[in-house]
Design an enzyme around this catalytic site. Structure first.
Site, PDB file in Angstrom:
ATOM      1  N   TYR A   1      -2.213 -19.045 -39.270  1.00  0.00           N
ATOM      2  CA  TYR A   1      -2.347 -18.092 -40.371  1.00  0.00           C
ATOM      3  C   TYR A   1      -1.032 -17.394 -40.674  1.00  0.00           C
ATOM      4  O   TYR A   1      -0.759 -17.027 -41.817  1.00  0.00           O
ATOM      5  CB  TYR A   1      -3.381 -17.017 -40.022  1.00  0.00           C
ATOM      6  CG  TYR A   1      -4.800 -17.349 -40.397  1.00  0.00           C
ATOM      7  CD1 TYR A   1      -5.404 -18.516 -39.942  1.00  0.00           C
ATOM      8  CD2 TYR A   1      -5.546 -16.492 -41.189  1.00  0.00           C
ATOM      9  CE1 TYR A   1      -6.709 -18.810 -40.262  1.00  0.00           C
ATOM     10  CE2 TYR A   1      -6.865 -16.777 -41.517  1.00  0.00           C
ATOM     11  CZ  TYR A   1      -7.435 -17.937 -41.050  1.00  0.00           C
ATOM     12  OH  TYR A   1      -8.726 -18.218 -41.372  1.00  0.00           O
TER      13      TYR A   1
ATOM     14  N   LYS B   1      -7.950 -27.432 -28.669  1.00  0.00           N
ATOM     15  CA  LYS B   1      -7.795 -28.874 -28.939  1.00  0.00           C
ATOM     16  C   LYS B   1      -6.669 -29.372 -28.038  1.00  0.00           C
ATOM     17  O   LYS B   1      -5.641 -29.888 -28.488  1.00  0.00           O
ATOM     18  CB  LYS B   1      -7.478 -29.059 -30.440  1.00  0.00           C
ATOM     19  CG  LYS B   1      -7.570 -30.491 -30.941  1.00  0.00           C
ATOM     20  CD  LYS B   1      -8.989 -31.026 -31.014  1.00  0.00           C
ATOM     21  CE  LYS B   1      -8.975 -32.517 -31.306  1.00  0.00           C
ATOM     22  NZ  LYS B   1     -10.324 -33.120 -31.236  1.00  0.00           N
TER      23      LYS B   1
ATOM     24  N   ASP C   1     -14.045 -29.601 -31.449  1.00  0.00           N
ATOM     25  CA  ASP C   1     -15.035 -30.464 -32.112  1.00  0.00           C
ATOM     26  C   ASP C   1     -16.339 -30.456 -31.320  1.00  0.00           C
ATOM     27  O   ASP C   1     -17.434 -30.333 -31.871  1.00  0.00           O
ATOM     28  CB  ASP C   1     -14.495 -31.887 -32.330  1.00  0.00           C
ATOM     29  CG  ASP C   1     -13.818 -32.480 -31.101  1.00  0.00           C
ATOM     30  OD1 ASP C   1     -13.612 -31.753 -30.098  1.00  0.00           O
ATOM     31  OD2 ASP C   1     -13.486 -33.677 -31.140  1.00  0.00           O
TER      32      ASP C   1
ATOM     33  N   ASP D   1     -11.969 -18.558 -36.931  1.00  0.00           N
ATOM     34  CA  ASP D   1     -12.469 -18.372 -38.295  1.00  0.00           C
ATOM     35  C   ASP D   1     -13.647 -19.310 -38.539  1.00  0.00           C
ATOM     36  O   ASP D   1     -14.710 -18.907 -38.998  1.00  0.00           O
ATOM     37  CB  ASP D   1     -11.336 -18.652 -39.300  1.00  0.00           C
ATOM     38  CG  ASP D   1     -11.824 -18.558 -40.735  1.00  0.00           C
ATOM     39  OD1 ASP D   1     -12.548 -17.603 -41.048  1.00  0.00           O
ATOM     40  OD2 ASP D   1     -11.487 -19.460 -41.531  1.00  0.00           O
TER      41      ASP D   1
ATOM     42  N   ASP E   1     -18.068 -18.427 -38.430  1.00  0.00           N
ATOM     43  CA  ASP E   1     -19.014 -18.667 -39.531  1.00  0.00           C
ATOM     44  C   ASP E   1     -20.206 -19.482 -39.032  1.00  0.00           C
ATOM     45  O   ASP E   1     -21.356 -19.195 -39.357  1.00  0.00           O
ATOM     46  CB  ASP E   1     -18.336 -19.446 -40.682  1.00  0.00           C
ATOM     47  CG  ASP E   1     -17.873 -18.520 -41.795  1.00  0.00           C
ATOM     48  OD1 ASP E   1     -17.548 -17.349 -41.488  1.00  0.00           O
ATOM     49  OD2 ASP E   1     -17.832 -18.954 -42.962  1.00  0.00           O
TER      50      ASP E   1
HETATM   51  C1  IPM Z   1     -12.644 -14.065 -42.259  1.00  0.00           C
HETATM   52  C2  IPM Z   1     -12.242 -14.605 -43.596  1.00  0.00           C
HETATM   53  C3  IPM Z   1     -10.738 -14.466 -43.740  1.00  0.00           C
HETATM   54  C4  IPM Z   1     -10.086 -15.281 -42.644  1.00  0.00           C
HETATM   55  C5  IPM Z   1     -10.193 -14.883 -45.114  1.00  0.00           C
HETATM   56  C6  IPM Z   1     -10.901 -14.146 -46.234  1.00  0.00           C
HETATM   57  C7  IPM Z   1      -8.707 -14.708 -45.189  1.00  0.00           C
HETATM   58  O1  IPM Z   1     -12.662 -15.916 -43.745  1.00  0.00           O
HETATM   59  O2  IPM Z   1     -12.428 -12.871 -42.002  1.00  0.00           O
HETATM   60  O3  IPM Z   1     -13.183 -14.837 -41.457  1.00  0.00           O
HETATM   61  O4  IPM Z   1      -9.890 -16.484 -42.790  1.00  0.00           O
HETATM   62  O5  IPM Z   1      -9.752 -14.704 -41.622  1.00  0.00           O
HETATM   63 MG    MG Z   2     -13.872 -16.620 -42.155  1.00  0.00          MG
END
Ligand code: IPM
Ligand code: MG
Length: 355
Positions: free
Chosen positions: A142, A189, A221, A245, A249
Site C-alpha cells: 500500500y 505467501k 490462498d 484487507d 472482508d
Molecule cells: C479497508 C478499505 C481500504 C483499504 C480502502 C478504502 C483504501 O478497503 O479499510 O479495508 O484497502 O484499506
Molecule cells: Mg478493505
C-alpha cells in the site's frame, strides 16, 4: 474523564451512523460522569468537494490533536472518476499513515441471533465464529514505491517490510491473543514472497516472548479457503496490509453481520481511530435505513482502547446485545418478513438500554 474526540463522518451513510454513535457516547458520559468534546473533520469525498483534496493538512492536524478519532465511511460513485492520489480512499490512507496507526484490529463474530444470515452452512459454523484479524496498516504494498515506466506500458508497486515493522505488529497480535484463545495464525505467501519469509522469521522470534500463545503459519490462498471451510480453526489472524484487507472482508462476510462489525486502528500509545468495517453505502445515505450498530460498537472499542473505560465499553456492548435479543433489527439484519426499524430508532433502542 475528559475526552477530546475528532469526528470524521465522511460520505454516504457516514453522517447518519456517526450521529447515533455520538448520542450513545453522550449518554454514557452523562451516566458515568465524563465530559466529551467533539471536533468535526472533513475527509473523503466531502473534502474533495469542499477543498479539492481528500484530506487537508488542517484536517489531519485536528485529528492528530485529539485523543481519538471516530470515523463513519468515505467514498462513493460520485468521486469514482477522480484519479489516483485524489480519490476519497486516499483520506483513509493519509489518516492511517499520518497518525502512525500501524495496527488494525478487525474482529469478526457471529451473533447467535443472526447466525441465519451467515452464508455458510449451519454445520460449518456450529462451533461459532469468533476471530480477530490483526492487519498491518502502514506498510507493505500500500505504501511502497509505485509508478509507471516512461511510456506508461508497465507499472509497479513495491512490497517492502522491515523487521521492526513486523515485530511491533506481531507483539500486538500476541497481546490480543492473550485476551482470547491464545492462538495466532500468521497468514503469508512464504512459498513465493521474500517479505513473507521475513515475516515468518521475525514472528517466530517474537513468539519466544509469548510461550503461552500457540502459533501456526498458513499460506494466504489456503487461509482464504479455510475461512469458509473451517472458520473455527482461527483465533487471531496476523497478516500484512493487503492480505489483511482481503481476508478481513471475507471474514466479516461469513458472519453475515457486516453492519455489526467494528474496527480499531492503533499505535503504541492510547491514541486510536475507530470505524465500522462496512462502506459508505451511498444508495441509502440520508434515508434513515443504515445500521448504526457497527459504529456504536466502534465507539465502545474507543472507550476501551483509548480511554481504558472497560465498564463503559461493556455497557454499550451489553445494550447492543440486549437490543438484538429483544428483536431490534435494522433492514440489513432483518430476516425475510421480519419487522425492522430505522437508523435513529435503532440508536434510541440502544440508548434506552444504557440505563
Ligand atoms: C479497508 C478499505 C481500504 C483499504 C480502502 C478504502 C483504501 O478497503 O479499510 O479495508 O484497502 O484499506
Ligand atoms: Mg478493505
Amino acid at each position: 474523564m475528559e475526552m477530546h474526540i475528532a469526528l470524521v463522518p465522511g460520505d454516504g451513510i457516514g453522517p447518519d451512523i456517526v450521529r447515533e454513535a455520538v448520542r450513545v457516547l453522550d449518554r454514557i458520559a452523562e451516566i458515568h460522569g465524563h465530559s466529551i468534546s467533539y471536533r468535526e473533520v472533513d475527509a473523503g469525498g466531502i473534502s474533495i468537494d469542499r477543498y479539492k483534496v481528500p484530506l487537508t493538512e488542517d484536517a489531519l492536524q485536528t485529528a492528530a490533536e485529539s485523543d481519538a478519532v471516530l470515523l463513519g465511511a468515505v467514498g462513493g460513485p460520485k468521486w469514482d472518476h477522480v484519479l489516483g492520489n485524489l480519490r476519497p480512499e486516499k483520506a483513509l490512507l493519509g489518516l492511517r499513515s499520518g497518525l502512525g496507526l500501524f495496527c488494525n484490529l478487525r474482529p469478526a463474530v457471529i451473533y447467535p441471533e443472526l447466525a441465519a444470515a451467515s452464508p455458510l452452512k449451519p454445520s460449518v459454523i456450529a462451533a461459532g465464529v469468533d476471530l480477530l484479524v490483526v492487519r498491518e496498516l502502514t506498510g507493505g504494498i500500500y505504501f511502497g514505491e509505485k509508478g509507471r515506466n516512461d511510456d506508461g506500458t508497465s507499472a509497479y508497486d513495491v512490497m517492502r517490510y522491515s523487521k521492526d515493522e513486523i515485530a511491533r505488529i506481531a507483539r500486538k497480535a500476541f497481546e490480543a491473543a492473550r485476551l482470547r484463545k491464545r492462538h495466532v495464525t500468521v497468514v503469508d505467501k512464504a512459498n513465493v514472497l521474500e517479505t513473507s519469509r521475513l515475516w515468518r522469521e521475525t514472528v517466530s522470534e517474537v513468539a519466544a516472548e509469548y510461550g503461552d500463545v500457540s502459533l501456526d503459519f498458513m499460506y494466504v490462498d489456503n487461509a482464504s479457503m479455510q475461512l469458509v471451510r473451517n472458520p473455527g480453526h482461527f483465533d487471531v489472524l496476523l497478516t500484512e496490509n493487503m492480505f489483511g484487507d482481503i481476508l478481513s472482508d471475507e471474514a466479516s462476510m461469513i458472519t453475515g453481520s457486516i453492519g455489526m462489525l467494528a474496527s480499531a486502528s492503533l499505535r503504541n500509545d492510547s491514541f486510536g481511530m475507530y470505524e465500522p468495517i462496512h462502506g459508505s453505502a451511498p444508495d441509502i445515505a440520508g434515508m434513515d435505513v443504515a445500521n448504526p450498530i457497527a459504529t456504536i460498537l466502534s465507539a465502545a472499542m474507543m472507550l476501551r482502547y483509548s480511554f481504558s473505560l472497560e465498564k463503559e465499553a461493556r455497557a454499550i456492548e451489553d445494550a447492543v446485545a440486549s437490543a438484538l435479543s429483544d428483536g431490534v433489527r435494522t433492514k440489513d439484519i432483518a430476516a425475510d418478513g421480519e419487522e425492522w426499524i430505522g437508523t435513529a430508532a435503532c440508536g434510541s433502542e440502544i440508548l434506552r438500554r444504557l440505563g
